[in-house]
Motif scaffolding. Sequence first.
Motif, mmCIF file in Angstrom:
data_model
loop_
_atom_site.group_PDB
_atom_site.id
_atom_site.type_symbol
_atom_site.label_atom_id
_atom_site.label_comp_id
_atom_site.label_asym_id
_atom_site.label_seq_id
_atom_site.Cartn_x
_atom_site.Cartn_y
_atom_site.Cartn_z
ATOM 1 N N VAL A 82 0.793 -1.228 0.000
ATOM 2 C CA VAL A 82 0.000 0.000 0.000
ATOM 3 C C VAL A 82 0.827 1.280 0.000
ATOM 4 C CG1 VAL A 82 -1.959 -1.097 1.133
ATOM 5 C CG2 VAL A 82 -0.189 -0.035 2.527
ATOM 6 N N GLY A 83 2.080 1.227 0.476
ATOM 7 C CA GLY A 83 2.786 2.488 0.664
ATOM 8 C C GLY A 83 2.116 3.262 1.785
ATOM 9 N N ASP A 84 1.422 4.337 1.437
ATOM 10 C CA ASP A 84 0.693 5.162 2.400
ATOM 11 C C ASP A 84 -0.794 4.829 2.309
ATOM 12 O OD1 ASP A 84 -0.495 7.111 3.940
ATOM 13 O OD2 ASP A 84 0.598 8.783 3.041
ATOM 14 N N VAL A 85 -1.407 4.398 3.425
ATOM 15 C CA VAL A 85 -2.829 4.043 3.401
ATOM 16 C C VAL A 85 -3.717 5.255 3.175
ATOM 17 C CG1 VAL A 85 -2.553 1.984 4.834
ATOM 18 C CG2 VAL A 85 -3.027 4.196 5.923
ATOM 19 N N GLY A 86 -3.150 6.444 3.194
ATOM 20 C CA GLY A 86 -3.918 7.645 2.901
ATOM 21 C C GLY A 86 -4.070 7.910 1.410
ATOM 22 N N ASN A 87 -3.349 7.154 0.565
ATOM 23 C CA ASN A 87 -3.458 7.320 -0.883
ATOM 24 C C ASN A 87 -4.780 6.770 -1.393
ATOM 25 O OD1 ASN A 87 -0.921 8.488 -1.133
ATOM 26 N ND2 ASN A 87 0.105 6.518 -1.463
ATOM 27 N N PRO A 88 -5.292 7.288 -2.518
ATOM 28 C CA PRO A 88 -6.517 6.718 -3.092
ATOM 29 C C PRO A 88 -6.317 5.243 -3.438
ATOM 30 C CG PRO A 88 -6.013 8.833 -4.112
ATOM 31 C CD PRO A 88 -4.821 8.468 -3.276
ATOM 32 N N VAL A 89 -7.332 4.443 -3.220
ATOM 33 C CA VAL A 89 -7.222 3.019 -3.509
ATOM 34 C C VAL A 89 -7.046 2.787 -5.009
ATOM 35 C CG1 VAL A 89 -9.680 2.522 -3.813
ATOM 36 C CG2 VAL A 89 -8.185 0.774 -2.835
ATOM 37 N N ALA A 90 -7.439 3.761 -5.838
ATOM 38 C CA ALA A 90 -7.272 3.648 -7.290
ATOM 39 C C ALA A 90 -5.808 3.573 -7.699
ATOM 40 C CB ALA A 90 -7.942 4.826 -8.001
ATOM 41 N N THR A 91 -4.888 4.000 -6.815
ATOM 42 C CA THR A 91 -3.465 3.979 -7.165
ATOM 43 C C THR A 91 -2.855 2.594 -7.031
ATOM 44 O OG1 THR A 91 -2.797 4.536 -4.888
ATOM 45 C CG2 THR A 91 -3.204 6.371 -6.411
ATOM 46 N N LEU A 92 -3.556 1.646 -6.446
ATOM 47 C CA LEU A 92 -3.019 0.299 -6.258
ATOM 48 C C LEU A 92 -3.156 -0.539 -7.519
ATOM 49 C CD1 LEU A 92 -4.411 -0.644 -2.721
ATOM 50 C CD2 LEU A 92 -2.180 0.329 -3.287
ATOM 51 N N SER A 93 -2.325 -1.568 -7.633
ATOM 52 C CA SER A 93 -2.469 -2.534 -8.723
ATOM 53 C C SER A 93 -3.759 -3.326 -8.524
ATOM 54 C CB SER A 93 -1.277 -3.488 -8.747
ATOM 55 O OG SER A 93 -1.286 -4.327 -7.593
ATOM 56 N N GLY A 94 -4.189 -4.021 -9.582
ATOM 57 C CA GLY A 94 -5.436 -4.780 -9.509
ATOM 58 C C GLY A 94 -5.423 -5.831 -8.416
ATOM 59 N N GLY A 95 -4.295 -6.534 -8.269
ATOM 60 C CA GLY A 95 -4.219 -7.567 -7.236
ATOM 61 C C GLY A 95 -4.317 -6.998 -5.840
ATOM 62 N N ASN A 96 -3.672 -5.852 -5.608
ATOM 63 C CA ASN A 96 -3.749 -5.227 -4.285
ATOM 64 C C ASN A 96 -5.110 -4.616 -4.027
ATOM 65 O OD1 ASN A 96 -1.093 -5.518 -2.880
ATOM 66 N ND2 ASN A 96 -0.354 -4.651 -4.803
ATOM 67 N N GLN A 97 -5.769 -4.124 -5.072
ATOM 68 C CA GLN A 97 -7.150 -3.658 -4.895
ATOM 69 C C GLN A 97 -8.046 -4.812 -4.463
ATOM 70 O OE1 GLN A 97 -8.514 -1.708 -8.439
ATOM 71 N NE2 GLN A 97 -7.169 0.056 -8.200
ATOM 72 N N GLN A 98 -7.867 -5.972 -5.094
ATOM 73 C CA GLN A 98 -8.681 -7.124 -4.715
ATOM 74 C C GLN A 98 -8.418 -7.528 -3.269
ATOM 75 O OE1 GLN A 98 -11.099 -8.086 -6.284
ATOM 76 N NE2 GLN A 98 -11.603 -10.193 -5.839
ATOM 77 N N LYS A 99 -7.181 -7.436 -2.840
ATOM 78 C CA LYS A 99 -6.866 -7.741 -1.444
ATOM 79 C C LYS A 99 -7.563 -6.770 -0.499
ATOM 80 C CE LYS A 99 -2.305 -9.884 -2.061
ATOM 81 N NZ LYS A 99 -0.868 -9.769 -1.723
ATOM 82 N N VAL A 100 -7.672 -5.498 -0.910
ATOM 83 C CA VAL A 100 -8.377 -4.513 -0.078
ATOM 84 C C VAL A 100 -9.847 -4.893 0.057
ATOM 85 C CG1 VAL A 100 -9.146 -2.108 0.060
ATOM 86 C CG2 VAL A 100 -6.781 -2.626 -0.553
#
Length: 519
Positions: free
Chosen positions: A395-413
């Motif tokens: 995630v880097g910074d959890v304050g970043n928009p979730v749209a900035t994550l890769s598809g796999g990390n978005q699915q994990k969220v």
Amino acid sequence: MTPDNSPFLELSGVSKRYGGVRALEGVDFACRRGSIHAVLGENGAGKSTLIKIIAGVVQPDEGTMRLAGQPVRFRDPLAANAAGVVCIFQELSLMPDLSVADNIGISNPPRTRLGLIDRRAQRRRTEELLARVGCEDVNPLEQVKNLPLSRRQMVEIAKALGRGPRLLILDEATSALTSSDVLKVYDILKKLREEGLSLLYISHRMHEIEELADTCSVFRNGRHIETFPAGTHSPDEIVQLMIGREMAHVYPPKPAGRGAAPPVLEVQDLRWGDRLNGVSLKVGKGEIVGLGGLDGQGQRELQLALFGVLSGLSGQVLVDGRPVTLASPAQAKHRSIGMALIPEDRKTEGLMLPMSIADNLGMAAMDSLTTGVFVDPAKERAAIQRMVEKLKIKVGDVGNPVATLSGGNQQKVVIAKWLLTEPRIILLNDPTRGIDVGTKQELYQLLRDLADAGASILFYTTDYDELIGCCDRVLILYDGRIVRELQGDEIDEKAIVAASLNLGADAKTAPASHSGISP
């Protein structure tokens, strides 16, 4: 047409950074005419940045690009389209409130002599393009939002072909399609190759690469690792190039000698319109039960019904042996029931993309993170950090928009936000669609860990291998009802395919018509 040995697309020394993050580093890459070139890599490997640079979505920090031997630098996607570079992204670009015809013709609609949009000509053009992709059943005047996801994806492909591409880029273009539509896309791409187009094909499905690709390039950590002719490396070798390490066994072992567990979730004669026609099933404590069958046989409606999304149901649902009312998702996720649904489309159904990673993670469990009427910041931070570590979310910074994550990390969220509610019953709707092999393996292990901890899991997937590798039992749906239950050694490809086609009790020995394509 025989592929031209001279590359149509050439990239030399292309690099791109976002802040301190290296997305691409010194990439040299080429794609020929009359060729399907597969681009492979884990989520975050640099594939998306590569195609965004080629398509004019972002500008490289360094390096050059040539098209048909001429240096180019596209200032925006319109300039790329004008040069014949067209992308079909995994996230659809369609406008849901417009008609199919308006979406397909939106960038360059036919005009009358007075400069107005020629509606008849636009409709004829749309019908021609829909026929080209095998979707004559789609009404050009239908609003896109009324179409199922697989049909929307085919409209996206028709829209791309309408722009007359010379280089067509497909990013997970089949991930939302039914098996029949996948076959149509295969035929379309092979015809385009014969016509001399250059095609870049990004997919995590190895059987698609084997079926279509002439050449493969592997990316890892923003670097171009290797380019090779298709068929010269085994799938295991390709995966090792992608992840940079030996691939462990994909599916965790299933527990041996497990007896019949008492049912936590029981469904009796569930009916809804013509989509659910008397579904009855049981899911025991610690059990992973798969939902199989051809896409569109009621699997998604069954999960939506159980999560309280659908109204007008008949039948009965029992949790721990007692009847429950599931009139809304709020009732389904209440602690007395403890249900969670991982939806099909993470972008539109699972996440609020402009909101932060932290806000998305805490959304479903907000009632347990409050003290009085206010969110307890310390409790929220601790819960979020626990999920980030448990699911290894980058995630880097959890304050970043979730749209900035890769598809796999978005699915994990999406999965993590529901795990924060501590569910006892977990409904999964094709959760690995469009994510890389490494992340898939992590999710398979997570499912088994959750089951071993006592969760009851109802798992719908369009991937036969996942049904075979993950599930303790598999229920095959056909026409809104369960036609066969498979367990133990019965869970194999032939039995799944034959039952999916409703071939009867002798399905186990029936010849398989499956060609490695998930339905």
